[in-house]
Design a protein around this motif. Structure first.
Motif, mmCIF file in Angstrom:
data_model
loop_
_atom_site.group_PDB
_atom_site.id
_atom_site.type_symbol
_atom_site.label_atom_id
_atom_site.label_comp_id
_atom_site.label_asym_id
_atom_site.label_seq_id
_atom_site.Cartn_x
_atom_site.Cartn_y
_atom_site.Cartn_z
ATOM 1 N N ARG A 1 0.840 -1.222 0.000
ATOM 2 C CA ARG A 1 0.000 0.000 0.000
ATOM 3 C C ARG A 1 0.868 1.263 0.000
ATOM 4 O O ARG A 1 0.622 2.193 -0.772
ATOM 5 C CB ARG A 1 -0.900 -0.022 1.236
ATOM 6 C CG ARG A 1 -2.139 0.824 1.096
ATOM 7 C CD ARG A 1 -3.028 0.623 2.282
ATOM 8 N NE ARG A 1 -2.234 0.867 3.507
ATOM 9 C CZ ARG A 1 -2.572 1.795 4.409
ATOM 10 N NH1 ARG A 1 -3.633 2.539 4.215
ATOM 11 N NH2 ARG A 1 -1.839 1.977 5.512
ATOM 12 N N ASP A 2 1.909 1.290 0.822
ATOM 13 C CA ASP A 2 2.742 2.497 0.915
ATOM 14 C C ASP A 2 3.799 2.588 -0.183
ATOM 15 O O ASP A 2 4.606 3.514 -0.193
ATOM 16 C CB ASP A 2 3.416 2.554 2.296
ATOM 17 C CG ASP A 2 2.389 2.857 3.378
ATOM 18 O OD1 ASP A 2 2.446 2.204 4.445
ATOM 19 O OD2 ASP A 2 1.532 3.716 3.133
ATOM 20 N N ASN A 3 3.794 1.603 -1.099
ATOM 21 C CA ASN A 3 4.736 1.661 -2.226
ATOM 22 C C ASN A 3 4.049 2.025 -3.537
ATOM 23 O O ASN A 3 4.682 2.018 -4.590
ATOM 24 C CB ASN A 3 5.454 0.313 -2.371
ATOM 25 C CG ASN A 3 6.655 0.216 -1.463
ATOM 26 O OD1 ASN A 3 7.675 0.852 -1.702
ATOM 27 N ND2 ASN A 3 6.529 -0.557 -0.403
ATOM 28 N N LEU A 4 2.735 2.333 -3.438
ATOM 29 C CA LEU A 4 2.051 2.715 -4.675
ATOM 30 C C LEU A 4 2.634 4.032 -5.185
ATOM 31 O O LEU A 4 2.977 4.903 -4.381
ATOM 32 C CB LEU A 4 0.549 2.845 -4.419
ATOM 33 C CG LEU A 4 -0.142 1.522 -4.031
ATOM 34 C CD1 LEU A 4 -1.593 1.761 -3.637
ATOM 35 C CD2 LEU A 4 -0.034 0.521 -5.187
ATOM 36 N N PRO A 5 2.780 4.169 -6.499
ATOM 37 C CA PRO A 5 3.356 5.419 -7.034
ATOM 38 C C PRO A 5 2.537 6.618 -6.551
ATOM 39 O O PRO A 5 1.321 6.531 -6.426
ATOM 40 C CB PRO A 5 3.243 5.250 -8.551
ATOM 41 C CG PRO A 5 3.020 3.807 -8.787
ATOM 42 C CD PRO A 5 2.374 3.250 -7.547
ATOM 43 N N GLY A 6 3.211 7.715 -6.240
ATOM 44 C CA GLY A 6 2.472 8.862 -5.709
ATOM 45 C C GLY A 6 3.215 10.173 -5.912
ATOM 46 O O GLY A 6 4.239 10.244 -6.599
ATOM 47 N N ARG A 7 2.754 11.172 -5.223
ATOM 48 C CA ARG A 7 3.257 12.546 -5.339
ATOM 49 C C ARG A 7 4.766 12.593 -5.143
ATOM 50 O O ARG A 7 5.290 11.934 -4.249
ATOM 51 C CB ARG A 7 2.544 13.381 -4.260
ATOM 52 C CG ARG A 7 2.881 14.855 -4.229
ATOM 53 C CD ARG A 7 1.889 15.628 -3.418
ATOM 54 N NE ARG A 7 1.835 15.267 -1.997
ATOM 55 C CZ ARG A 7 2.099 16.112 -0.986
ATOM 56 N NH1 ARG A 7 2.464 17.367 -1.291
ATOM 57 N NH2 ARG A 7 2.001 15.739 0.271
ATOM 58 N N GLY A 8 5.472 13.329 -6.012
ATOM 59 C CA GLY A 8 6.892 13.593 -5.814
ATOM 60 C C GLY A 8 7.830 12.491 -6.243
ATOM 61 O O GLY A 8 9.046 12.682 -6.240
ATOM 62 N N ASP A 9 7.299 11.325 -6.660
ATOM 63 C CA ASP A 9 8.201 10.224 -7.014
ATOM 64 C C ASP A 9 9.108 10.608 -8.178
ATOM 65 O O ASP A 9 10.311 10.348 -8.157
ATOM 66 C CB ASP A 9 7.397 8.964 -7.372
ATOM 67 C CG ASP A 9 6.801 8.318 -6.125
ATOM 68 O OD1 ASP A 9 5.871 7.498 -6.263
ATOM 69 O OD2 ASP A 9 7.243 8.670 -5.020
ATOM 70 N N TRP A 10 8.518 11.235 -9.189
ATOM 71 C CA TRP A 10 9.298 11.560 -10.381
ATOM 72 C C TRP A 10 10.381 12.580 -10.019
ATOM 73 O O TRP A 10 11.546 12.450 -10.404
ATOM 74 C CB TRP A 10 8.370 12.102 -11.476
ATOM 75 C CG TRP A 10 9.058 12.401 -12.747
ATOM 76 C CD1 TRP A 10 9.064 13.577 -13.424
ATOM 77 C CD2 TRP A 10 9.921 11.508 -13.492
ATOM 78 N NE1 TRP A 10 9.863 13.495 -14.529
ATOM 79 C CE2 TRP A 10 10.408 12.233 -14.611
ATOM 80 C CE3 TRP A 10 10.316 10.189 -13.333
ATOM 81 C CZ2 TRP A 10 11.282 11.666 -15.533
ATOM 82 C CZ3 TRP A 10 11.182 9.635 -14.245
ATOM 83 C CH2 TRP A 10 11.650 10.362 -15.338
ATOM 84 N N GLN A 11 10.062 13.622 -9.222
ATOM 85 C CA GLN A 11 11.062 14.620 -8.823
ATOM 86 C C GLN A 11 12.185 13.920 -8.055
ATOM 87 O O GLN A 11 13.360 14.202 -8.249
ATOM 88 C CB GLN A 11 10.459 15.693 -7.914
ATOM 89 C CG GLN A 11 9.614 16.728 -8.604
ATOM 90 C CD GLN A 11 8.245 16.149 -8.955
ATOM 91 O OE1 GLN A 11 7.896 15.033 -8.544
ATOM 92 N NE2 GLN A 11 7.494 16.893 -9.754
ATOM 93 N N PHE B 1 7.597 5.996 1.949
ATOM 94 C CA PHE B 1 8.727 5.431 1.197
ATOM 95 C C PHE B 1 9.023 6.306 -0.010
ATOM 96 O O PHE B 1 8.118 6.756 -0.703
ATOM 97 C CB PHE B 1 8.419 3.991 0.759
ATOM 98 C CG PHE B 1 8.144 3.065 1.921
ATOM 99 C CD1 PHE B 1 7.040 2.214 1.899
ATOM 100 C CD2 PHE B 1 8.984 3.043 3.030
ATOM 101 C CE1 PHE B 1 6.781 1.363 2.977
ATOM 102 C CE2 PHE B 1 8.728 2.191 4.102
ATOM 103 C CZ PHE B 1 7.624 1.352 4.079
ATOM 104 N N ASN B 2 10.309 6.553 -0.252
ATOM 105 C CA ASN B 2 10.661 7.388 -1.408
ATOM 106 C C ASN B 2 10.708 6.553 -2.684
ATOM 107 O O ASN B 2 10.598 5.317 -2.643
ATOM 108 C CB ASN B 2 12.014 8.084 -1.149
ATOM 109 C CG ASN B 2 13.122 7.083 -0.920
ATOM 110 O OD1 ASN B 2 13.220 6.087 -1.649
ATOM 111 N ND2 ASN B 2 13.954 7.328 0.082
ATOM 112 N N ALA B 3 10.882 7.244 -3.823
ATOM 113 C CA ALA B 3 10.791 6.557 -5.123
ATOM 114 C C ALA B 3 11.879 5.495 -5.288
ATOM 115 O O ALA B 3 11.665 4.475 -5.942
ATOM 116 C CB ALA B 3 10.876 7.584 -6.244
ATOM 117 N N GLY B 4 13.022 5.701 -4.638
ATOM 118 C CA GLY B 4 14.098 4.707 -4.714
ATOM 119 C C GLY B 4 13.667 3.399 -4.054
ATOM 120 O O GLY B 4 13.844 2.308 -4.607
ATOM 121 N N GLU B 5 13.036 3.527 -2.880
ATOM 122 C CA GLU B 5 12.545 2.332 -2.177
ATOM 123 C C GLU B 5 11.438 1.681 -2.995
ATOM 124 O O GLU B 5 11.340 0.445 -3.071
ATOM 125 C CB GLU B 5 12.032 2.736 -0.795
ATOM 126 C CG GLU B 5 13.129 3.160 0.170
ATOM 127 C CD GLU B 5 12.580 3.656 1.484
ATOM 128 O OE1 GLU B 5 12.838 3.006 2.508
ATOM 129 O OE2 GLU B 5 11.873 4.692 1.478
#
Ligand code: HEM
Length: 381
Positions: free
Chosen positions: A224-234, A253-257
């Protein structure tokens, strides 16, 4: 002077004239034993009769005939799907000669998969060591002393560590099965290496199915907390601030995780498990022919190599590479300054009361600082 030069040239010519035949004779004499020895060796076009003389019992022509499918009829007691197929047909795999499938698999494994897979792991280890040497642990500038926030509940931590331990056992035993013959056997000797590799192979075969369960639990627990979301691309565009500049904001979790989660836990995890279960002969109808086993072994080697390379980064950051990260998964708690610095949007939701600062009954492992307004145990709804 001219006379002298002439005599010298004459003498040189004479010497060469004498030396060449002598040298040729020497070379021939030296080659003679080798020629004699090779004359005694079997030749591909040998008849069975000559082969019986030079190398009794080695009836390669028979096997060549068997291989040339059907030239030599015979009975094979091989069971099941490969009934009657003693030697696999000729194939040409990328990087191998046109040989029998078994030989092609061996060539692909020894000439490509092992050297390049091994090189990849060494390069990643080298890059991590260089990064640590140049950058040191991340987040050392973040002060401690804020209120404790529960980042991982006891269930999440036990799911994670059960999986991590299974992964490390599989990785180490797998590396010994792949490279032990080249790196450990010369050091340990046949007896000890035999015992060690047998014990590790057995551990690998038993821990493999456990890893299937633990990885599935980790996936369900953290999806659930790894779904793509706000700020991942930045975050990705800034490389997470790993190579300088500020860390881009993220939620829990950040986009790297998230990349490690979807690329490592799910994508590579499924391929590693699927091919592993075929090799363990735990999927009915699969892994019953040598061909299937060879394909599964190639897929397994490539996917495990990539997964180990990816998780080396995760393990680095999760152990010595970032201040406070290991404690988060070891004790479950982070300091609110840590949360604000590395996962500000997650911290904002906690501060706003959208996410409880404590989700389990576990006692905070960090000393709670006075009056920060976030609340320790009392914050629980
Ligand atoms: C010795 C090996 C390992 C160590 C030291 C380690 C360490 C850590 C740490 C410190 C965290 C917390 C990161 C954070 O607070 O955001 C974490 C999270 C996590 N780890 Fe590991 N880990 C290891 C092996 C593994 C393996 C083998 C897997 C899966 C195959 C895995 C999957 C995860 C997942 C799914 C999370 C949650 C974060 C997310 O979902 O992105 N870990 N790990």
């Amino acid at each position: 002077m001219q006379g002298l030069m002439r005599h010298l040239l004459l003498a040189a010519g004479l010497a060469v004239g004498l030396a060449v035949p002598w040298a040729t004779a020497q070379a021939q004499a030296a080659a003679a034993p080798a020629a004699a020895a090779s004359a005694a060796l079997p030749r591909p076009d040998d008849t069975e009769a000559r082969r019986e003389q030079v190398q009794p019992g080695n009836n390669a022509p028979l096997w060549r005939a068997v291989r040339r499918s059907g030239e030599q009829a015979g009975i094979s007691t091989l069971p099941g799907a490969e009934q009657g197929v003693l030697i696999q047909r000729f194939v040409q795999l990328p990087g191998s000669r046109a040989v029998t499938a078994g030989e092609a698999w061996r060539e692909l494994r020894n000439r490509w998969l092992l050297p390049y897979g091994g090189a990849l792991l060494l390069i990643v280890a080298g890059a991590i060591a260089l990064f640590y040497w140049r950058r040191g642990p991340l987040g050392t500038e973040v002060p401690e002393g804020g209120r404790p926030i529960e980042r991982f509940t006891p269930f999440e931590r036990s799911a994670h560590w059960a999986n991590a331990i299974a992964f490390v056992v599989l990785a180490v035993s797998g590396l010994v099965m792949a490279f032990g013959k080249f790196l450990l056997l010369p050091v340990l000797g046949g007896q000890l290496f035999g015992w060690l590799s047998y014990a590790l192979k057995t551990a690998h075969n038993f821990v493999g199915p456990l890893f299937v369960v633990s990885l599935a639990i980790v996936f369900v627990t953290f999806v659930r907390d790894n779904l793509p979301g706000r700020g991942d691309w930045q975050w990705l565009r800034r490389g997470g601030g790993l190579f300088g500049g500020h860390e881009a904001p993220s939620h829990r979790f950040n986009a790297g995780e998230k990349l490690v989660f979807w690329g490592g836990v799910l994508a590579l995890g499924v391929v590693v498990i699927g091919s592993g279960l075929v090799l363990d002969r735990l999927i009915p109808g699969w892994g019953v022919t040598r061909g299937q086993m060879q394909v599964a072994s190639v897929v397994h080697s490539v996917a495990t190599g990539l997964m180990m390379a990816m998780f080396m980064g995760h393990i680095y950051i999760g152990s010595i590479g970032m201040k406070g990260a290991y404690r988060a998964m070891r004790q479950g708690w982070v300091d609110e300054n840590w949360a604000r610095a590395h996962h500000p949007w997650w911290y904002e939701d906690i501060a706003a009361g959208k996410i409880p600062a404590q989700r389990s009954a576990a006692a905070p492992a960090l000393a709670a600082p006075p009056n920060t307004g976030l609340g320790g145990p009392s914050a629980r709804a």
